[in-house]
Write an enzyme that holds these catalytic residues in place. Sequence first.
Site, PDB file in Angstrom:
ATOM      1  N   GLU A 259       2.749  -9.395   2.036  1.00 37.33           N
ATOM      2  CA  GLU A 259       2.099 -10.515   2.758  1.00 37.33           C
ATOM      3  C   GLU A 259       1.533  -9.918   4.035  1.00 37.33           C
ATOM      4  O   GLU A 259       2.225  -9.816   5.048  1.00 37.33           O
ATOM      5  CB  GLU A 259       3.126 -11.603   3.086  1.00 37.33           C
ATOM      6  CG  GLU A 259       3.733 -12.268   1.867  1.00 37.33           C
ATOM      7  CD  GLU A 259       2.804 -13.270   1.196  1.00 37.33           C
ATOM      8  OE1 GLU A 259       1.721 -13.559   1.734  1.00 37.33           O
ATOM      9  OE2 GLU A 259       3.160 -13.753   0.113  1.00 37.33           O
TER      10      GLU A 259
ATOM     11  N   CYS B 261      -0.783 -15.428  10.628  1.00 34.67           N
ATOM     12  CA  CYS B 261      -1.575 -14.695   9.628  1.00 34.67           C
ATOM     13  C   CYS B 261      -2.732 -15.567   9.170  1.00 34.67           C
ATOM     14  O   CYS B 261      -3.758 -15.058   8.735  1.00 34.67           O
ATOM     15  CB  CYS B 261      -0.696 -14.283   8.460  1.00 34.67           C
ATOM     16  SG  CYS B 261       0.279 -15.641   7.819  1.00 34.67           S
TER      17      CYS B 261
HETATM   18  P1  NAD Z   1       3.993  -4.905  11.821  1.00 32.98           P
HETATM   19  O1  NAD Z   1       3.301  -4.375  10.614  1.00 32.98           O
HETATM   20  O2  NAD Z   1       3.839  -4.193  13.104  1.00 32.98           O
HETATM   21  O3  NAD Z   1       5.568  -5.010  11.549  1.00 32.98           O
HETATM   22  C1  NAD Z   1       6.079  -5.711  10.437  1.00 32.98           C
HETATM   23  C2  NAD Z   1       7.478  -5.195  10.113  1.00 32.98           C
HETATM   24  O4  NAD Z   1       7.385  -3.839   9.663  1.00 32.98           O
HETATM   25  C3  NAD Z   1       8.437  -5.185  11.307  1.00 32.98           C
HETATM   26  O5  NAD Z   1       9.702  -5.650  10.898  1.00 32.98           O
HETATM   27  C4  NAD Z   1       8.498  -3.702  11.651  1.00 32.98           C
HETATM   28  O6  NAD Z   1       9.696  -3.339  12.300  1.00 32.98           O
HETATM   29  C5  NAD Z   1       8.434  -3.105  10.252  1.00 32.98           C
HETATM   30  N1  NAD Z   1       8.131  -1.660  10.196  1.00 32.98           N
HETATM   31  C6  NAD Z   1       7.473  -0.891  11.101  1.00 32.98           C
HETATM   32  N2  NAD Z   1       7.444   0.392  10.668  1.00 32.98           N
HETATM   33  C7  NAD Z   1       8.053   0.425   9.451  1.00 32.98           C
HETATM   34  C8  NAD Z   1       8.320   1.452   8.484  1.00 32.98           C
HETATM   35  N3  NAD Z   1       7.953   2.719   8.671  1.00 32.98           N
HETATM   36  N4  NAD Z   1       8.956   1.103   7.359  1.00 32.98           N
HETATM   37  C9  NAD Z   1       9.315  -0.174   7.115  1.00 32.98           C
HETATM   38  N5  NAD Z   1       9.121  -1.177   7.999  1.00 32.98           N
HETATM   39  C10 NAD Z   1       8.483  -0.884   9.149  1.00 32.98           C
HETATM   40  O7  NAD Z   1       3.506  -6.441  11.961  1.00 32.98           O
HETATM   41  P2  NAD Z   1       3.778  -7.461  13.160  1.00 32.98           P
HETATM   42  O8  NAD Z   1       2.991  -7.068  14.351  1.00 32.98           O
HETATM   43  O9  NAD Z   1       5.256  -7.703  13.317  1.00 32.98           O
HETATM   44  O10 NAD Z   1       3.183  -8.820  12.528  1.00 32.98           O
HETATM   45  C11 NAD Z   1       1.844  -9.191  12.593  1.00 32.98           C
HETATM   46  C12 NAD Z   1       1.137  -8.915  11.286  1.00 32.98           C
HETATM   47  O11 NAD Z   1       1.815  -9.544  10.205  1.00 32.98           O
HETATM   48  C13 NAD Z   1      -0.266  -9.484  11.249  1.00 32.98           C
HETATM   49  O12 NAD Z   1      -1.124  -8.564  10.627  1.00 32.98           O
HETATM   50  C14 NAD Z   1      -0.128 -10.737  10.406  1.00 32.98           C
HETATM   51  O13 NAD Z   1      -1.310 -11.168   9.775  1.00 32.98           O
HETATM   52  C15 NAD Z   1       0.899 -10.296   9.419  1.00 32.98           C
HETATM   53  N6  NAD Z   1       1.564 -11.442   8.802  1.00 32.98           N
HETATM   54  C16 NAD Z   1       1.230 -11.768   7.519  1.00 32.98           C
HETATM   55  C17 NAD Z   1       1.800 -12.880   6.926  1.00 32.98           C
HETATM   56  C18 NAD Z   1       1.422 -13.269   5.527  1.00 32.98           C
HETATM   57  O14 NAD Z   1       2.131 -14.083   4.963  1.00 32.98           O
HETATM   58  N7  NAD Z   1       0.360 -12.761   4.963  1.00 32.98           N
HETATM   59  C19 NAD Z   1       2.736 -13.651   7.624  1.00 32.98           C
HETATM   60  C20 NAD Z   1       3.074 -13.279   8.929  1.00 32.98           C
HETATM   61  C21 NAD Z   1       2.472 -12.160   9.511  1.00 32.98           C
END
Ligand code: NAD
Length: 493
Positions: A249, A283
């Site tokens: 997502e 999102c």
């Molecule tokens: P992010 O990608 O920075 O982080 C998401 C998660 O990934 C966090 O828990 C982070 O700790 C983890 N992470 C970071 N490095 C990792 C690794 N190497 N391995 C595994 N996990 C790791 O995103 P964010 O800034 O927290 O959230 C915003 C983004 O999320 C936006 O792009 C938004 O559109 C998206 N989002 C999408 C949906 C959807 O349903 N499509 C819903 C909510 C947010």
Amino acid sequence: MSSGACWGEWIAEPSGGELPSISPIDGTELGRIRMASEADYEEVIRRAEEAFLEWRMVPAPKRGEIVREIGDALRRHKDDLGTLVSLEMGKILVEAKGEVQEMIDMADFATGLSRQLYGLSMHSERPMHRMYEQWHPLGIVGVITAFNFPVAVWSWNAFIALVCGDCVVWKPSAETPLAAVAVQNICNEVLSRHGWKGILNLVIGRGGTIGERMLQDRRIPLISFTGSTRMGYHVAETVGRRLGRTLLELGGNNGIILMKDADLDLALRAVVFGAVGTAGQRCTTLRRLFIESDVAPDFIERLKNAYRQVRIGDPLDASTLMGPLINRNAVSAYVDGIRRIREQGGEVIYGGNVIERNGGCYVEPTLVRSKPEMPVLKEEIFAPILHLIEFRDLEQAIRWHNDVPQGLSSAIFTTNLLSAETFLSARGSDCGIANVNIGTSGAEIGGAFGGEKETGGGREAGSDAWKAYMRRQTVTINWSRELPLAQGIRFEL
Ligand code: NAD
């Protein structure tokens, strides 16, 4: 100081270092978490594996009853949990409580679903043979969540996974650890009453350490990941390399097409909520508004007036409509985004500035007159910036609308049936969600939620999204005394 590792019992002193939780409202440190180390992670996974051996054999409707009780516990804690989400993440209180309500709705949905995990039965081509398919749990589901929905996205996954017979290991965003600790405590209360441990588990740690460990862990057959597209690529590659499953997502870049025949009052409200709600950090936030030329000058004026009335400030204050961004990096991304928009010929017609207030991360909601060819239109800038683009005919608007890498949410505002159906047809919106006379954000849990292209293709929450959390088994039973082979093959000694 709170522990950041739990398998039903909190590990007393996890040894992965300390993580402060900082409020974006004013920079206050709300608390500290002791993060899970590799050894703590191993302990949690071991407990989850053990628990799965028993949980998978509990009848699904009985599992549903436990989820129902978790939903009831969330009802009792709705105000407290909502307030904590608001403090830690910065969304306004009504939205934060709405997020907890979404968890409650998910619990109700999952409870009903626990009696409806249906498989099909087929007619065998062989006499006295019966064929059907059944669904079994997968095992441990790893749930990695983003900061912007610190608790609801977990519940979309966790409650469905639970009724499916899976155990869950959750790694929340490092920006919102306290909300996760609170949710785990609420769940522990219910689960311990029924003698269950290891069913819902928490590991708080940095993405690059604990998150990475989960991606590589063959004991986790499914990783459900919510976050940026950039990270999504890494998740898909890493989990794919071990042939694990992913449910992705990722980022959105959502658009509305506003036709001149639309109910413009309705559209105005939807546009403002979609673009400004959660300070542009959903999102499904509205990022691109395509306006039919005839109504554009008037509508843009009304939009500017509406933006002037958006009260920005403390999200806990009932009169506030827009809180802060999550942190200083997000403010920098906003500033950088505005700079690039200007460089590419976009004209900022409202906002565009950082607001210095009490050490918080506040910015102005921003309106930009943009040209369809600007490369920056293809990016998700996670901030309240709305591009305004004029168009002359619907086909052109649909082409521009679809010409981005993301494919999450979309909408058309029109009172013309032909325009609405064109938008919904195969040559219309290419997104996972397509609305008519409703904004891009604020989906109901009953539908399958998710998007196409770089949004990752995953589907969560309602409809038949549960199938991602189970494995399908095709069963054929021969109750005859013969051994006929399929396709009429004869193989006789
Ligand atoms: P992010 O990608 O920075 O982080 C998401 C998660 O990934 C966090 O828990 C982070 O700790 C983890 N992470 C970071 N490095 C990792 C690794 N190497 N391995 C595994 N996990 C790791 O995103 P964010 O800034 O927290 O959230 C915003 C983004 O999320 C936006 O792009 C938004 O559109 C998206 N989002 C999408 C949906 C959807 O349903 N499509 C819903 C909510 C947010």
